[in-house]
Design a protein around this motif. Structure first.
Motif, PDB file in Angstrom:
ATOM      1  N   UNK A  11       0.827  -1.207   0.000  1.00  0.00           N
ATOM      2  CA  UNK A  11       0.000   0.000   0.000  1.00  0.00           C
ATOM      3  C   UNK A  11       0.866   1.265   0.000  1.00  0.00           C
ATOM      4  N   UNK A  12       0.185   2.402  -0.084  1.00  0.00           N
ATOM      5  CA  UNK A  12       0.901   3.677  -0.016  1.00  0.00           C
ATOM      6  C   UNK A  12       1.557   3.844   1.362  1.00  0.00           C
ATOM      7  N   UNK A  13       0.883   3.351   2.395  1.00  0.00           N
ATOM      8  CA  UNK A  13       1.469   3.402   3.743  1.00  0.00           C
ATOM      9  C   UNK A  13       2.751   2.573   3.828  1.00  0.00           C
ATOM     10  N   UNK A  14       2.755   1.403   3.170  1.00  0.00           N
ATOM     11  CA  UNK A  14       3.976   0.580   3.138  1.00  0.00           C
ATOM     12  C   UNK A  14       5.103   1.360   2.460  1.00  0.00           C
ATOM     13  N   UNK A  15       4.744   2.051   1.385  1.00  0.00           N
ATOM     14  CA  UNK A  15       5.726   2.846   0.654  1.00  0.00           C
ATOM     15  C   UNK A  15       6.311   3.948   1.531  1.00  0.00           C
TER      16      UNK A  15
ATOM     17  N   UNK B 195      15.283   8.824  -3.753  1.00  0.00           N
ATOM     18  CA  UNK B 195      14.384   9.039  -4.880  1.00  0.00           C
ATOM     19  C   UNK B 195      13.431   7.857  -4.843  1.00  0.00           C
ATOM     20  N   UNK B 196      12.233   8.060  -5.373  1.00  0.00           N
ATOM     21  CA  UNK B 196      11.288   6.945  -5.421  1.00  0.00           C
ATOM     22  C   UNK B 196      10.347   7.118  -6.597  1.00  0.00           C
ATOM     23  N   UNK B 197       9.860   5.996  -7.098  1.00  0.00           N
ATOM     24  CA  UNK B 197       8.755   6.012  -8.053  1.00  0.00           C
ATOM     25  C   UNK B 197       7.639   5.177  -7.444  1.00  0.00           C
ATOM     26  N   UNK B 198       6.413   5.659  -7.633  1.00  0.00           N
ATOM     27  CA  UNK B 198       5.248   4.986  -7.070  1.00  0.00           C
ATOM     28  C   UNK B 198       4.173   4.904  -8.141  1.00  0.00           C
ATOM     29  N   UNK B 199       3.657   3.706  -8.365  1.00  0.00           N
ATOM     30  CA  UNK B 199       2.593   3.477  -9.336  1.00  0.00           C
ATOM     31  C   UNK B 199       1.267   3.633  -8.595  1.00  0.00           C
ATOM     32  N   UNK B 200       0.619   4.779  -8.811  1.00  0.00           N
ATOM     33  CA  UNK B 200      -0.575   5.139  -8.050  1.00  0.00           C
ATOM     34  C   UNK B 200      -1.842   4.825  -8.846  1.00  0.00           C
TER      35      UNK B 200
ATOM     36  N   UNK C  43       1.415  13.238   1.604  1.00  0.00           N
ATOM     37  CA  UNK C  43       0.310  12.448   2.139  1.00  0.00           C
ATOM     38  C   UNK C  43      -0.519  11.891   0.984  1.00  0.00           C
ATOM     39  N   UNK C  44      -1.312  10.882   1.285  1.00  0.00           N
ATOM     40  CA  UNK C  44      -2.139  10.251   0.253  1.00  0.00           C
ATOM     41  C   UNK C  44      -3.100  11.278  -0.372  1.00  0.00           C
TER      42      UNK C  44
ATOM     43  N   UNK D  48      -1.150  13.288  -2.942  1.00  0.00           N
ATOM     44  CA  UNK D  48      -0.892  12.474  -4.120  1.00  0.00           C
ATOM     45  C   UNK D  48      -2.167  12.316  -4.951  1.00  0.00           C
ATOM     46  N   UNK D  49      -3.292  12.058  -4.297  1.00  0.00           N
ATOM     47  CA  UNK D  49      -4.574  11.940  -5.024  1.00  0.00           C
ATOM     48  C   UNK D  49      -4.884  13.248  -5.754  1.00  0.00           C
ATOM     49  N   UNK D  50      -4.690  14.356  -5.077  1.00  0.00           N
ATOM     50  CA  UNK D  50      -4.952  15.664  -5.677  1.00  0.00           C
ATOM     51  C   UNK D  50      -4.078  15.918  -6.902  1.00  0.00           C
TER      52      UNK D  50
END
Length: 137
Positions: A50-54, A65-70, A128-129, A132-134
């Motif tokens: 999850x995003x929390x795990x990330x 640096x990070x990449x996240x597939x949202x 925050x999530x 990111x959603x925004x």
């Protein structure tokens, strides 16, 4: 190969893992760190994470640096996905580290073709999530 401007090399594994995330959706996220004079893969998150795990995988006092597939749902109820690039530079990290990460960021980002949104964060509230959603919509 090293770049004259930043002096930073990007390990091939970074690009390969990113391609797997982008094309095959093999991972939910990848974190990268600068080791010596090159950017290397730090941690990989499975698609189930999850995003929390990330966010928990980012160190409290070191840059990454990070990449996240949202994955998200639009107002029209469409399932979508965007790849975020996150520059994590916590206030508690060393000044030199922040400078190295800042000066190498654009060069590294150019190596990862397919980034759609960039977020820079110095503490967890800046990524925050909700933020990111925004940015995804």
């Amino acid at each position: 190969m090293a770049n004259a401007a930043s002096g930073m090399a990007v390990h091939d594994d970074c690009k390969l893992k990113f391609q797997d995330l982008k094309a095959k959706r093999s991972y939910r996220f990848i974190t990268f760190k600068i080791e010596g004079q090159q950017v290397v893969v730090d941690r990989i998150g499975s698609p189930e994470e999850s995003y929390d795990d990330f966010t928990a995988s980012l160190p409290a006092d070191e840059c990454r640096y990070a990449v996240y597939d949202f994955d998200f749902t639009t107002d029209e109820n469409c399932q979508k996905s965007k790849i975020f690039f996150i520059a994590w530079a916590p206030d508690t990290s060393k000044i030199r580290s922040k400078m190295v990460y800042a000066s190498s960021k654009d060069r590294f980002k150019r190596e990862l073709d397919g980034i759609q949104v960039e977020v820079q964060a110095t503490d967890p509230s800046e990524m925050s999530l909700d933020i990111v959603k925004g940015r995804a919509l």
